[in-house]
Design an enzyme around this catalytic site. Structure first.
Site, PDB file in Angstrom:
ATOM      1  N   SER A 188      42.972  60.626-109.473  1.00  7.98           N
ATOM      2  CA  SER A 188      43.717  61.140-110.626  1.00  7.98           C
ATOM      3  C   SER A 188      43.013  60.815-111.938  1.00  7.98           C
ATOM      4  CB  SER A 188      45.125  60.549-110.639  1.00  7.98           C
ATOM      5  OG  SER A 188      45.799  60.893-111.830  1.00  7.98           O
ATOM      6  N   THR A 209      53.609  63.997-109.424  1.00  5.80           N
ATOM      7  CA  THR A 209      52.639  64.916-108.834  1.00  5.80           C
ATOM      8  C   THR A 209      52.909  65.067-107.344  1.00  5.80           C
ATOM      9  OG1 THR A 209      50.296  65.502-108.735  1.00  5.80           O
ATOM     10  CG2 THR A 209      50.847  63.174-108.384  1.00  5.80           C
ATOM     11  N   LYS A 218      57.299  66.824-106.612  1.00  9.61           N
ATOM     12  CA  LYS A 218      57.829  67.569-107.756  1.00  9.61           C
ATOM     13  C   LYS A 218      59.175  68.219-107.474  1.00  9.61           C
ATOM     14  CE  LYS A 218      53.401  68.497-110.030  1.00  9.61           C
ATOM     15  NZ  LYS A 218      52.520  69.517-110.628  1.00  9.61           N
ATOM     16  N   GLY A 273      49.441  80.311-103.207  1.00 10.87           N
ATOM     17  CA  GLY A 273      50.215  79.107-102.980  1.00 10.87           C
ATOM     18  C   GLY A 273      51.676  79.278-103.338  1.00 10.87           C
ATOM     19  N   GLY A 276      55.173  73.751-105.605  1.00 10.61           N
ATOM     20  CA  GLY A 276      55.745  73.546-106.928  1.00 10.61           C
ATOM     21  C   GLY A 276      54.921  74.163-108.037  1.00 10.61           C
ATOM     22  N   TYR A 325      40.699  70.723-110.793  1.00  7.10           N
ATOM     23  CA  TYR A 325      39.847  70.286-111.911  1.00  7.10           C
ATOM     24  C   TYR A 325      38.710  69.366-111.471  1.00  7.10           C
ATOM     25  CZ  TYR A 325      43.069  66.314-111.549  1.00  7.10           C
ATOM     26  OH  TYR A 325      43.821  65.270-111.078  1.00  7.10           O
ATOM     27  N   GLY A 351      41.428  73.695-113.903  1.00  3.53           N
ATOM     28  CA  GLY A 351      42.733  73.143-114.217  1.00  3.53           C
ATOM     29  C   GLY A 351      42.751  71.989-115.193  1.00  3.53           C
TER      30      GLY A 351
END
Length: 406
Positions: free
Chosen positions: A14, A53, A57, A117, A120, A193, A214
């Protein structure tokens, strides 16, 4: 002291902690929470605010005292604020996603939008597409009517948004779909990302289609979450400031160019100045095979060397924050472009042919041979690189120019 953080199941990759640190410098920690411990963690109410995350979610919603209507409609909460003992849930992902699309000029208004997808984040993309006035919205899933075996029937799609984790490190070279045949495509957004350039966004880039990864969404949603945490507005310019810092820190500096052009010397100086690890892909190949490159060429041939080189580049390309010097012939195989560009800014180190060092270089045995190699490769050097740096004077001048470009 008030505490903030991110909760999720696996958070080792993260960026959220560094992003919140750069945004406000407040205490923000990562909390890996197992599913069976989620209720207990949330109900203790020890944090003033936190982000949520994968995979919580949706599940988080049943433990909250109140949910903002937009988050309720989306069916996902990514931001929770403790208001005098009551936990309120919000969705800042939708505003982060809007910012991500707006900054590169991808419009959803009156467009046919395909969302990859159904989790969430997929629901967030669906809500945004509706809010922005999309003409038609399609959702692709593994087992739905529109799935990964028949998605190409929707060839008139204009915008594709990937909300799946496919292509995320360490699965850097996978893509949920290909873009072949989407002749009406105007924009591609990938919420992944890491890597910086996924196979999906790489395909868009190569086709001249607007694209984004992202990271802008991640930083923007964090900015909007911070506004909720502290009940104050934060300028959007803070998003770009943090993005600049992250890209400078995370992206590799990759050097390509003819053998003997100075890549290794420049790379070592850059690594020292930037406080980064220096990687020489030729040395890595020699280490793996236990032979120097002239011997490898002589005993096993160039084709064998190039295959090993390609595997090394794929592995090195998955790293971040390095200075990487490559062999002179990496550009011969266009498949090497994506591994180098996926997490890198690529500099072509150019040097006059007569100034190139040729000692110990198997393909540079005489000046005419070097000239021929350069003519064969120069178009590919240009194709691979973001910047061209001349290195015919003081090597420190070349280093300074690269640092200025960064």
């Amino acid at each position: 002291m008030d505490k903030f953080g991110l909760i999720g199941e696996t958070l080792k990759h993260s960026y959220s902690q560094i992003i919140h640190s750069l945004l406000g410098g407040y205490s923000y920690q990562l909390y890996e929470v197992k599913r069976e411990s989620l209720e207990d963690f949330v109900c203790k109410k020890e944090l003033r605010g936190f982000n949520v995350t994968i995979p919580y979610k949706k599940e988080i919603m049943k433990y909250l005292d109140g949910i903002h209507p937009l988050a309720q409609d989306i069916g996902a909460v990514n931001t929770v604020v403790n208001k005098n003992g009551e936990l309120w849930g919000y969705n800042t992902d939708i505003w982060g996603m809007k910012y991500m699309l707006d900054r590169v000029g991808i419009s959803l208004l009156d467009k046919k939008v395909m969302i990859l997808g159904t989790g969430g984040t997929g629901n967030t993309a669906l809500a945004l597409a509706k809010m922005e006035g999309a003409k038609e919205i399609l959702r692709v899933s593994r087992s739905g009517e529109l799935n990964y075996s028949n998605y190409k029937r929707e060839r008139d799609t204009q915008v594709i948004i990937n909300t799946t984790p496919v292509g995320t490190y360490p699965d850097n070279y996978s893509s949920p779909i290909t873009l072949e045949g989407f002749d009406c495509l105007e924009g591609v957004a990938d919420v992944v990302y890491n890597p910086n350039l996924t196979p999906l966004t790489f395909m868009a880039k190569e086709s001249g289609i607007k694209y984004t990864n992202g990271l802008p969404m991640l930083v923007a949603q964090a900015k909007y979450a911070m506004e909720l945490f502290f009940d104050k507005k934060v300028a959007d310019s803070e998003i770009e400031r943090v993005l600049d810092i992250l890209w400078k820190e995370k992206l590799n500096v990759v050097l390509v160019g003819m053998a003997g052009c100075g890549k290794t010397s420049i790379g070592k100086i850059l690594a020292e100045k930037l406080g980064r690890e220096f990687v020489d892909t030729d040395l890595e190949i020699e280490r793996r095979l236990g032979q120097d490159i002239p011997t490898i060429f002589k005993e096993k041939g160039e084709d064998f060397f190039r295959e090993v080189e390609r595997e090394v580049l794929k592995e090195v390309g998955m790293t971040q924050g390095k200075v990487i010097a490559t062999g002179g012939g990496v550009v011969k195989d266009l498949r090497n472009l994506h591994p180098l560009a996926s997490n890198g800014t690529i500099f072509w180190i150019n040097r006059k042919i007569e100034n190139l060092s040729r000692e110990g270089r198997p393909l540079s045995y005489d000046l005419d041979a070097v000239k021929k190699l350069f003519e064969e490769r120069k178009a590919n050097y240009a194709c691979f690189s973001h910047f061209k740096i001349d290195n015919d004077g003081d090597i420190q001048d070349a280093v300074k120019e690269i640092l200025a470009k960064l």
